[in-house]
Design a protein around this motif. Structure first.
Motif, short mmCIF file in Angstrom:
data_model
loop_
_atom_site.label_atom_id
_atom_site.label_comp_id
_atom_site.label_asym_id
_atom_site.label_seq_id
_atom_site.Cartn_x
_atom_site.Cartn_y
_atom_site.Cartn_z
N GLU A 46 1.67 1.87 -3.46
CA GLU A 46 0.50 2.44 -4.14
C GLU A 46 0.34 3.93 -3.83
O GLU A 46 0.01 4.72 -4.71
N GLU A 74 0.83 -1.21 0.00
CA GLU A 74 0.00 0.00 0.00
C GLU A 74 0.86 1.26 0.00
O GLU A 74 0.49 2.29 -0.56
N CYS A 77 2.49 6.08 -5.85
CA CYS A 77 2.00 6.24 -7.22
C CYS A 77 0.79 7.17 -7.25
O CYS A 77 0.58 7.92 -8.20
#
Lengths: 99, 107, 121
Positions: free
Chosen positions: A87, A84, A90
């Motif tokens: 993520e 996570e 990003c």
């Protein structure tokens, strides 16, 4: 993707100047993630210093578990695992490290 | 190249101890490349050595062009002028003969 | 033509403390070679890196202020300091080796927000 920044901190809150600089750099809708020694900042009253800001605060699960402080993490903090974390990097437009 | 000179250089041909540089060594380095140094080259080498002395840094192309321009005017302060003068990248080749470190950040 | 990303380099260290300022400066010079527009922000103790009259030879180190002076030759002229940080060390812009833009501390967040990439060393 947001237009916001993910701030990554890895030092304990005793590094007060580092935290002041980071706080000065927080923009609305930014994220802050506490990793390594900074996960202690996610405990109890420490996250209060970020409460004046319209941000989301995260902390890294592995670093929390390794230090045995999982029961002390403030409920204002979103705990994320390594995947996570990637993520999040990003999701935000950019990241700024406060090391 | 004579073995003595070779021992003074790193694997890319730059002088290891910058204090050992002198004109004789400069000509020997060029000769080892079969490269003839003219007064035009010496102007560039002078400029690079002055740049290094002032900024503690071997210049990349853009600042070298600017330094040449400041010293010798627009005619010689052009990258095309330097490219014609040298057969390798001008900041690199001139830094080698000038006895200076390889310019970092140089294309 | 691809739009260039705007890059901000944040300096945070006083002189002679680590290689961080040198590394950050190397990044700035490399960006120049690739025509990447770069801005430099000297935060907090890093304003001391810009202080005039340093004598690095006494510590047997290279003089980073000399290399900082080369920024102009690399067409890098966007340097920023926060007034409050200068005041903390009783410095004025006249004490600095570079011409820096002043930034109010309250503007820091929106300043950083406008960049595409930030390197904070």
């Amino acid at each position: 993707m947001t237009s916001s920044t993910l701030h990554i901190i890895n030092k304990a809150a005793s590094n007060s100047q580092l935290y002041r600089d980071c706080l000065d750099s927080l923009h609305d809708d930014d994220g802050v993630i506490f990793i390594e020694s900074a996960v202690y900042t996610a405990c109890g009253a420490e996250p209060e210093m970020f409460s004046n800001f319209n941000i989301t605060a995260y902390a890294l699960k592995t670093d929390i578990l390794a230090r045995g402080i999982q029961d002390k993490i403030s409920e204002k903090i979103t705990v994320v695992d390594d995947g996570e974390f990637v993520e999040l990097c990003c999701l935000y437009k950019k990241s700024v490290s406060w090391f | 190249m004579t073995p003595q000179i070779h021992n003074l250089l790193d694997e890319e041909g730059y002088l290891i101890d910058l204090d050992l540089w002198n004109e004789e060594l400069m000509y020997a380095l060029a000769k080892a490349d079969n490269f003839e140094l003219t007064s035009a080259h010496l102007e560039v080498i002078d400029t690079i050595r002055e740049f290094y002395h002032e900024y503690q840094l071997s210049p990349a192309m853009r600042p070298l062009v600017k330094a040449m321009q400041n010293k010798y005017g627009t005619e010689k302060g052009k990258s095309i002028y330097l490219m014609k003068l040298f057969n390798d990248s001008p900041p690199k080749q001139a830094a080698r003969y000038a006895g200076l470190p390889k310019p970092l950040n140089c294309l | 033509m691809v739009t260039q990303k705007k890059l901000l380099l944040i300096f945070r260290n006083p002189p002679f403390s680590s290689s961080a300022n040198r590394d950050n400066l190397d990044i700035a010079l490399a960006c120049s070679a690739f025509d990447i527009p770069v801005s430099l922000l000297f935060l907090n103790d890093a304003v001391l890196q810009l202080h005039k009259n340093q004598q690095s030879h006494l510590l047997e180190q290279k003089d980073l202020t000399k290399t900082l002076n080369a920024l102009e030759m690399y067409d890098i002229d966007q340097c920023y300091v926060i007034d409050e940080h200068l005041a903390r060390y009783q410095l004025s812009k006249d004490d600095l080796i570079l011409n820096c833009h002043s930034l109010a501390r309250e503007k820091l967040a929106s300043f950083i927000h406008d960049f595409d990439v930030v390197i904070n060393l």
